[in-house]
Write a protein that holds these residues in place. Structure first.
Motif, PDB file in Angstrom:
ATOM      1  N   UNK A   4       0.845  -1.213   0.000  1.00 27.62           N
ATOM      2  CA  UNK A   4       0.000   0.000   0.000  1.00 27.62           C
ATOM      3  C   UNK A   4       0.876   1.257   0.000  1.00 27.62           C
ATOM      4  N   UNK A   5       1.972   1.210   0.750  1.00 31.83           N
ATOM      5  CA  UNK A   5       2.846   2.390   0.820  1.00 31.83           C
ATOM      6  C   UNK A   5       3.548   2.613  -0.520  1.00 31.83           C
ATOM      7  N   UNK A   6       3.945   1.508  -1.163  1.00 33.44           N
ATOM      8  CA  UNK A   6       4.591   1.642  -2.481  1.00 33.44           C
ATOM      9  C   UNK A   6       3.615   2.213  -3.498  1.00 33.44           C
ATOM     10  N   UNK A   7       2.356   1.754  -3.412  1.00 35.87           N
ATOM     11  CA  UNK A   7       1.336   2.255  -4.330  1.00 35.87           C
ATOM     12  C   UNK A   7       1.128   3.764  -4.100  1.00 35.87           C
ATOM     13  N   UNK A   8       1.054   4.146  -2.823  1.00 32.55           N
ATOM     14  CA  UNK A   8       0.868   5.575  -2.492  1.00 32.55           C
ATOM     15  C   UNK A   8       2.019   6.396  -3.074  1.00 32.55           C
ATOM     16  N   UNK A   9       3.225   5.884  -2.892  1.00 26.36           N
ATOM     17  CA  UNK A   9       4.411   6.599  -3.372  1.00 26.36           C
ATOM     18  C   UNK A   9       4.361   6.749  -4.901  1.00 26.36           C
ATOM     19  N   UNK A  10       3.966   5.655  -5.547  1.00 26.48           N
ATOM     20  CA  UNK A  10       3.892   5.664  -7.003  1.00 26.48           C
ATOM     21  C   UNK A  10       2.883   6.717  -7.503  1.00 26.48           C
ATOM     22  N   UNK A  11       1.824   6.909  -6.695  1.00 23.39           N
ATOM     23  CA  UNK A  11       0.786   7.881  -7.068  1.00 23.39           C
ATOM     24  C   UNK A  11       1.161   9.307  -6.657  1.00 23.39           C
ATOM     25  N   UNK A  12       2.337   9.453  -6.064  1.00 24.99           N
ATOM     26  CA  UNK A  12       2.810  10.795  -5.699  1.00 24.99           C
ATOM     27  C   UNK A  12       2.289  11.299  -4.360  1.00 24.99           C
ATOM     28  N   UNK A  13       1.792  10.381  -3.510  1.00 25.12           N
ATOM     29  CA  UNK A  13       1.344  10.806  -2.169  1.00 25.12           C
ATOM     30  C   UNK A  13       2.539  10.780  -1.214  1.00 25.12           C
ATOM     31  N   UNK A  14       2.869  11.884  -0.578  1.00 23.60           N
ATOM     32  CA  UNK A  14       3.970  11.876   0.389  1.00 23.60           C
ATOM     33  C   UNK A  14       3.650  10.967   1.588  1.00 23.60           C
ATOM     34  N   UNK A  15       4.699  10.366   2.141  1.00 24.26           N
ATOM     35  CA  UNK A  15       4.497   9.399   3.234  1.00 24.26           C
ATOM     36  C   UNK A  15       5.394   9.747   4.423  1.00 24.26           C
ATOM     37  N   UNK A  16       4.815   9.626   5.619  1.00 26.50           N
ATOM     38  CA  UNK A  16       5.619   9.715   6.835  1.00 26.50           C
ATOM     39  C   UNK A  16       5.405   8.430   7.637  1.00 26.50           C
ATOM     40  N   UNK A  17       6.466   7.943   8.259  1.00 29.22           N
ATOM     41  CA  UNK A  17       6.388   6.663   8.978  1.00 29.22           C
ATOM     42  C   UNK A  17       6.776   6.844  10.437  1.00 29.22           C
ATOM     43  N   UNK A  18       6.030   6.234  11.353  1.00 30.76           N
ATOM     44  CA  UNK A  18       6.518   6.110  12.731  1.00 30.76           C
ATOM     45  C   UNK A  18       7.656   5.107  12.679  1.00 30.76           C
ATOM     46  N   UNK A  19       8.821   5.544  13.075  1.00 32.68           N
ATOM     47  CA  UNK A  19      10.014   4.711  12.848  1.00 32.68           C
ATOM     48  C   UNK A  19      10.885   4.670  14.103  1.00 32.68           C
ATOM     49  N   UNK A  20      11.223   3.455  14.545  1.00 37.24           N
ATOM     50  CA  UNK A  20      12.157   3.309  15.660  1.00 37.24           C
ATOM     51  C   UNK A  20      11.595   3.724  17.004  1.00 37.24           C
ATOM     52  N   UNK A  21      10.335   3.432  17.258  1.00 34.24           N
ATOM     53  CA  UNK A  21       9.794   3.695  18.612  1.00 34.24           C
ATOM     54  C   UNK A  21      10.192   2.577  19.568  1.00 34.24           C
ATOM     55  N   UNK A  22      10.472   1.405  18.992  1.00 34.91           N
ATOM     56  CA  UNK A  22      10.997   0.275  19.773  1.00 34.91           C
ATOM     57  C   UNK A  22      12.225  -0.235  19.002  1.00 34.91           C
ATOM     58  N   UNK A  23      13.139  -0.951  19.697  1.00 37.66           N
ATOM     59  CA  UNK A  23      14.321  -1.441  18.978  1.00 37.66           C
ATOM     60  C   UNK A  23      13.908  -2.517  17.969  1.00 37.66           C
ATOM     61  N   UNK A  24      14.107  -2.247  16.703  1.00 39.95           N
ATOM     62  CA  UNK A  24      13.756  -3.198  15.644  1.00 39.95           C
ATOM     63  C   UNK A  24      14.609  -2.830  14.411  1.00 39.95           C
ATOM     64  N   UNK A  25      15.936  -3.146  14.482  1.00 38.22           N
ATOM     65  CA  UNK A  25      16.862  -2.675  13.450  1.00 38.22           C
ATOM     66  C   UNK A  25      16.438  -3.068  12.038  1.00 38.22           C
ATOM     67  N   UNK A  26      15.893  -4.291  11.901  1.00 36.42           N
ATOM     68  CA  UNK A  26      15.531  -4.738  10.550  1.00 36.42           C
ATOM     69  C   UNK A  26      14.458  -3.807   9.954  1.00 36.42           C
ATOM     70  N   UNK A  27      13.455  -3.508  10.769  1.00 34.00           N
ATOM     71  CA  UNK A  27      12.375  -2.648  10.267  1.00 34.00           C
ATOM     72  C   UNK A  27      12.878  -1.226  10.039  1.00 34.00           C
ATOM     73  N   UNK A  28      13.724  -0.739  10.959  1.00 31.00           N
ATOM     74  CA  UNK A  28      14.236   0.636  10.811  1.00 31.00           C
ATOM     75  C   UNK A  28      14.999   0.759   9.485  1.00 31.00           C
ATOM     76  N   UNK A  29      15.845  -0.225   9.196  1.00 31.52           N
ATOM     77  CA  UNK A  29      16.603  -0.183   7.934  1.00 31.52           C
ATOM     78  C   UNK A  29      15.663  -0.220   6.733  1.00 31.52           C
ATOM     79  N   UNK A  30      14.654  -1.105   6.809  1.00 28.73           N
ATOM     80  CA  UNK A  30      13.712  -1.217   5.683  1.00 28.73           C
ATOM     81  C   UNK A  30      12.971   0.104   5.487  1.00 28.73           C
ATOM     82  N   UNK A  31      12.589   0.734   6.596  1.00 25.70           N
ATOM     83  CA  UNK A  31      11.862   2.012   6.493  1.00 25.70           C
ATOM     84  C   UNK A  31      12.752   3.098   5.886  1.00 25.70           C
TER      85      UNK A  31
END
Ligand code: 5GP
Length: 353
Positions: free
Chosen positions: A205-232
């Protein structure tokens, strides 16, 4: 505090249901208590508690949602939240909310958002500029403000995807955001309990939004989760929120990417994602000249205001008024609204300087 209230400010990270007034929440809970839907004394204790861990905050949100989810209440809350931000000289507000479906109230994600927009239109204390592309209308509002001397606030909306949602539900939210672009919806947010859900669920869904030109903000790194932080960070969102549990490697990646960070000091301290303001990453990012925006997160839940966040940052990091004004003004670059709005914000800050 007064000088921070008088200063024009830009709010880019505020959740609608987290910004509800305590008085409104208690009044609504009282009504449900009388009807036997909730036990009012239990609810009152949760609402009036001051220190909340992150899991407790999400329990409170579940409670808030029981109390607030019908069209009339959504409209009322939106109106009050906008009026509260405008009263402390927030001149541009990007308000985010999770469109909710509630069959028992005849509510769809779309009708939820229509109730939100109705709340914005119902604001009576200031002029509200709502539309993204209708420049003529914006100019008309400007002219009216010049003539009447009334204050004006630009309000734009981000639709949040809750981490409990499925890929299909996330896609529905993105499609709704695309349909509502001309009505003031300017982007997408990913939020909700950070220990729930997988990045891979929301990515399509986020990739689709990006493709359509919708800006995106993500809650990132509120808990330790290096894999997700890197992906984000690899996803290259237009902004991220919080960035609390980063390690050295993640800081380096963030700084290289220059992705702006929405900083919510009080929220991070109350939820103990950061142990105290003295060790908050604001200081390092500010010194490194990394793009930053001071925000509130949830003024109701954390009993704060944007002016209080400016006061706190100024005293905690030794920043003088001129530096705080510059910080507020710099946020213009990071708003999701278009160039014509940015231009008008520049003019507002230029005349305040
Ligand atoms: P709403 O979207 O219902 O208007 O606002 C409340 C919702 O925003 C919460 O249920 C939660 O999904 C999200 N939210 C509010 N504050 C936070 C926060 O600090 N972290 C995260 N991850 N989500 C939040």
């Amino acid at each position: 505090m007064e000088c921070w209230e008088l200063m024009p400010k830009i709010e880019l990270h505020a959740h609608l249901n987290g910004s509800i007034r305590n008085s409104t929440l208690l009044e609504l809970a009282g009504g449900l208590g009388k009807g036997g839907t909730v036990v009012f004394s239990d609810v009152e204790n949760v609402i009036l508690k001051n220190d909340r861990s992150l899991p407790e905050v999400f329990k409170l949100f579940d409670l808030i949602h029981v109390v607030t989810t019908d069209h009339k209440t959504v409209t009322r809350i939106t109106k009050e939240v906008i009026e509260d931000f405008a009263s402390e000289n927030v001149v541009y507000l990007e308000l985010r909310t999770t469109p909710k479906r509630n069959d028992s109230k005849g509510m769809s994600k779309r009708s939820y958002m229509e109730a939100v927009l109705e709340g914005a239109r119902a604001v009576s204390t200031v002029e509200v500029d709502l539309s993204r592309e209708l420049v003529a209308e914006t100019l008309a509002v400007n002219e009216m403000c010049n003539r009447t001397g009334r204050k004006k606030i630009f309000v734009r909306f981000l639709l949040s995807i809750d981490r409990r949602e499925t890929t299909e539900a996330a896609m529905e939210t993105v499609n709704l955001a695309l349909e509502m672009r001309r009505l003031g919806v300017v982007g997408i947010d990913l939020s909700g309990n950070p220990v729930i859900g997988e990045w891979s669920t929301f990515l399509p869904a986020l990739e689709f939004a990006k493709m359509q030109g919708l800006p995106i903000t993500l809650h990132c790194g509120e808990v330790p989760n290096p894999k997700e932080i890197h992906a984000m960070l690899d996803f290259l969102p237009r902004r991220i929120g919080h960035a609390c549990c980063f390690e050295q490697e993640e800081w380096e990646k963030l700084k290289k990417s220059k992705i702006p960070v929405e900083i919510c000091l009080t929220s991070n301290i109350i939820t103990e994602t950061i142990s105290s303001v003295d060790v908050h990453h604001f200081a390092d990012l500010y010194k490194s000249n990394h793009p930053l925006i001071l925000c509130t997160d949830d003024v109701g839940v954390f009993s704060t205001s944007l002016s209080a966040e400016y006061a706190l940052a100024s005293s905690a990091f030794g920043l003088v008024k001129r530096e705080m004004f510059q910080l507020a003004r710099k946020a213009i670059e990071f708003v999701f609204a278009g160039d014509e709005v940015k231009q008008q914000l520049e003019e507002i800050f230029a005349s305040a300087a």
